[in-house]
Write a protein that holds these residues in place. Structure first.
Motif, PDB file in Angstrom:
ATOM      1  N   HIS A 285     -19.804  27.992  -8.086  1.00 49.65           N
ATOM      2  CA  HIS A 285     -19.495  28.169  -9.513  1.00 49.65           C
ATOM      3  C   HIS A 285     -20.343  29.279 -10.145  1.00 49.65           C
ATOM      4  O   HIS A 285     -20.956  29.102 -11.192  1.00 49.65           O
ATOM      5  N   ASN A 286     -20.366  30.411  -9.494  1.00 55.24           N
ATOM      6  CA  ASN A 286     -21.058  31.603 -10.005  1.00 55.24           C
ATOM      7  C   ASN A 286     -22.575  31.438 -10.061  1.00 55.24           C
ATOM      8  O   ASN A 286     -23.244  32.116 -10.855  1.00 55.24           O
ATOM      9  N   THR A 314     -21.627  36.238 -16.610  1.00 58.13           N
ATOM     10  CA  THR A 314     -22.115  34.870 -16.422  1.00 58.13           C
ATOM     11  C   THR A 314     -21.235  33.851 -17.156  1.00 58.13           C
ATOM     12  O   THR A 314     -21.688  32.760 -17.501  1.00 58.13           O
ATOM     13  N   GLY A 315     -19.972  34.208 -17.393  1.00 68.52           N
ATOM     14  CA  GLY A 315     -19.019  33.216 -17.889  1.00 68.52           C
ATOM     15  C   GLY A 315     -18.754  33.208 -19.368  1.00 68.52           C
ATOM     16  O   GLY A 315     -18.054  32.324 -19.873  1.00 68.52           O
ATOM     17  N   THR A 316     -19.299  34.182 -20.085  1.00 73.77           N
ATOM     18  CA  THR A 316     -19.025  34.260 -21.529  1.00 73.77           C
ATOM     19  C   THR A 316     -18.548  35.666 -21.872  1.00 73.77           C
ATOM     20  O   THR A 316     -18.669  36.593 -21.074  1.00 73.77           O
ATOM     21  N   GLU A 326     -16.566  31.018 -24.231  1.00 73.01           N
ATOM     22  CA  GLU A 326     -16.553  30.754 -22.795  1.00 73.01           C
ATOM     23  C   GLU A 326     -15.329  31.424 -22.168  1.00 73.01           C
ATOM     24  O   GLU A 326     -14.195  31.158 -22.574  1.00 73.01           O
ATOM     25  N   PRO A 328     -14.901  31.755 -18.313  1.00 70.10           N
ATOM     26  CA  PRO A 328     -15.489  31.638 -16.974  1.00 70.10           C
ATOM     27  C   PRO A 328     -14.836  32.531 -15.936  1.00 70.10           C
ATOM     28  O   PRO A 328     -15.485  32.906 -14.955  1.00 70.10           O
ATOM     29  N   ASP A 329     -13.584  32.903 -16.138  1.00 64.10           N
ATOM     30  CA  ASP A 329     -12.900  33.761 -15.162  1.00 64.10           C
ATOM     31  C   ASP A 329     -12.773  35.202 -15.640  1.00 64.10           C
ATOM     32  O   ASP A 329     -11.889  35.937 -15.188  1.00 64.10           O
TER      33      ASP A 329
END
Length: 443
Positions: A285-286, A314-316, A326, A328-329
């Motif tokens: 998960h990164n 980092t997901g943001t 957020e 995440p992708d």
């Protein structure tokens, strides 16, 4: 995800020694060059017996020319570059790709002045913040006002066959703004015929400064150059490409066909190293992203502040200052089969070249597939992946089902305009758009 590190394994030795061991790869200062940096920093290239030098390039044309003339053995490329070069648009050369580098990762930013004008056209959510995704419908009244006043509405993108050019065009057209046409058969490569908004080329690292100077009112670019506009307080990212087309294919690793034929073992070993790097970037998960950001922030790679790169890696993603959400992708390097070179990904780029006139005349569906097969090389990818599986460095369930995989993603539905893309039927897809050349239309 299972990933082991270590010396060159036994099955890899069966691939044969690399015919060329000392290699030079090029890249542009963008976060999506990460697989190359990580393969180097984590020793994945060295595990394959490859000794790699990595060099930043001034712009995409210099980079492509370097691969063609042999100054570079391979490079981080725009997905459209190998396709355009192979069909002879701009430069003519046989370039292939055995490895797609990532999904998503781009954004569209407008200046503070434009943001203030379009913000009033954007619905707000219960928390008072703009409702996303923001469509170009909100920008259209602004563009119309500039045009009525006789002022050109200028926007930047990074290269005529770049993902960014097509994403910016897609977003504008979905909001009723014509981004203009190319007419190469008539000697016009401006891309501004019949345009409501005038798009032109600016190298990625120069985007924020060009926006700040007022030369352009907005741009489409990869990271960290949207987030830098936020940090500098000069602009507002209004939409990400994840919102324009969820999990869209982005950069590729490009080499000449001649290189792949002359150095087949080296080519597979390069692909093995890049696959391992992509897995490392996404695994757990990164969890490795903070370390990746630290590496990328070095001056020999992207060379931007850690905080700026971390904002998207980092997901943001931060839109208007303080409006961090957020996503995440936003940057995907391996999940969702990101690295597999699907023919359907190549065909989507070709449909956009046709839509905007870079491909001047209508082509058959078979033509689109034939060109995709010349450039995208899943056979090389499969050989690399299967050897990694045999070496127990990765597991088979991390990849597409190679026994049944046909090179096409399932029809994709997550576009901002709701239009479904089926790579098997490129002409039917082209005919769905309200703005853009139809499949048989010429200028």
């Amino acid at each position: 995800m299972a990933l082991a590190c270590g010396p060159v394994p036994s099955i890899a030795a069966d691939l044969g020694y690399p015919e060329k061991e000392e290699l030079t790869f090029g890249f542009i200062k963008l976060t999506d060059m990460a697989p190359i940096a990580i393969a180097y920093e984590k020793g994945f290239f060295e595990d394959e017996g490859l000794y790699v030098t990595i060099q930043a390039q001034a712009n995409w044309k210099v980079l492509l020319d370097g691969v063609i003339d042999g100054r570079l053995d391979g490079a981080h490329m725009l997905a459209g570059q190998p396709l355009a070069a192979t069909m002879g648009y701009g430069t003519h050369a046989d370039i292939i790709t055995p490895f797609s580098m990532d999904l998503n990762g781009n954004g569209i930013t407008v200046s503070n002045e434009i943001w203030q004008q379009m913000k009033k056209n954007i619905p707000t959510a219960a928390n008072g913040k703009p409702r996303h995704p923001i469509k170009a419908d909100a920008l259209k009244p602004v563009v119309d006002k500039y045009r009525a006043a006789g002022k050109p509405f200028n926007m930047g993108m990074v290269f005529p066959v770049s993902t960014h050019n097509y994403e910016l065009r897609y977003w504008l057209a979905a909001g009723g703004i014509n981004p203009g046409y190319y007419a190469p058969a008539k000697g016009d490569t401006s891309g501004q015929i019949q345009a409501d908004a005038l798009l032109s080329v600016t190298p990625p690292p120069q985007m924020p400064a060009t926006l700040e100077a007022g030369t352009i009112y907005g741009y489409c670019v990869g990271e960290p150059w949207n987030q830098q506009a936020v940090f500098k307080g000069i602009g507002v990212p209004v939409v990400t490409d994840y919102e324009i087309w969820k999990n869209n294919p982005e950069k590729v690793f490009g080499i000449t066909r001649e290189f792949a034929e002359k150095y087949p073992n080296t080519t597979i070993r390069i692909t093995r190293a890049l696959i391992r790097a992509a897995i490392w970037l996404d695994e757990n998960h990164n969890a490795n992203r903070p370390e990746a950001v630290k590496i990328l922030s070095q001056s020999n790679y992207v060379g931007a502040d850690y905080e700026v790169i971390a904002n998207s890696m980092t997901g943001t993603f931060e839109y208007e200052k303080g409006d961090k959400r957020e996503v995440p992708d936003f940057n995907v390097f391996f999940r969702h089969n990101a690295t597999y070179p699907y023919y359907s990904d190549a065909i989507w780029y070709l449909t956009q070249m046709r839509r905007w006139g870079q491909i001047a005349e209508g082509k058959s569906d078979a033509w689109y597939l034939a060109l995709a097969k010349k450039v995208y090389r899943p056979d090389i990818y499969r050989a690399a992946a299967k050897s990694l599986i045999a070496d127990k460095l990765v597991s088979a369930d991390q990849f597409p089902d190679f026994k049944h995989e046909d090179g096409f993603r399932a029809p994709q539905k997550h576009f901002i305009d709701g239009i479904v893309y089926d790579g098997h039927r490129p002409n039917a897809y082209i005919d769905k758009f309200a703005i853009g050349l139809k499949s048989t239309q010429t200028l």
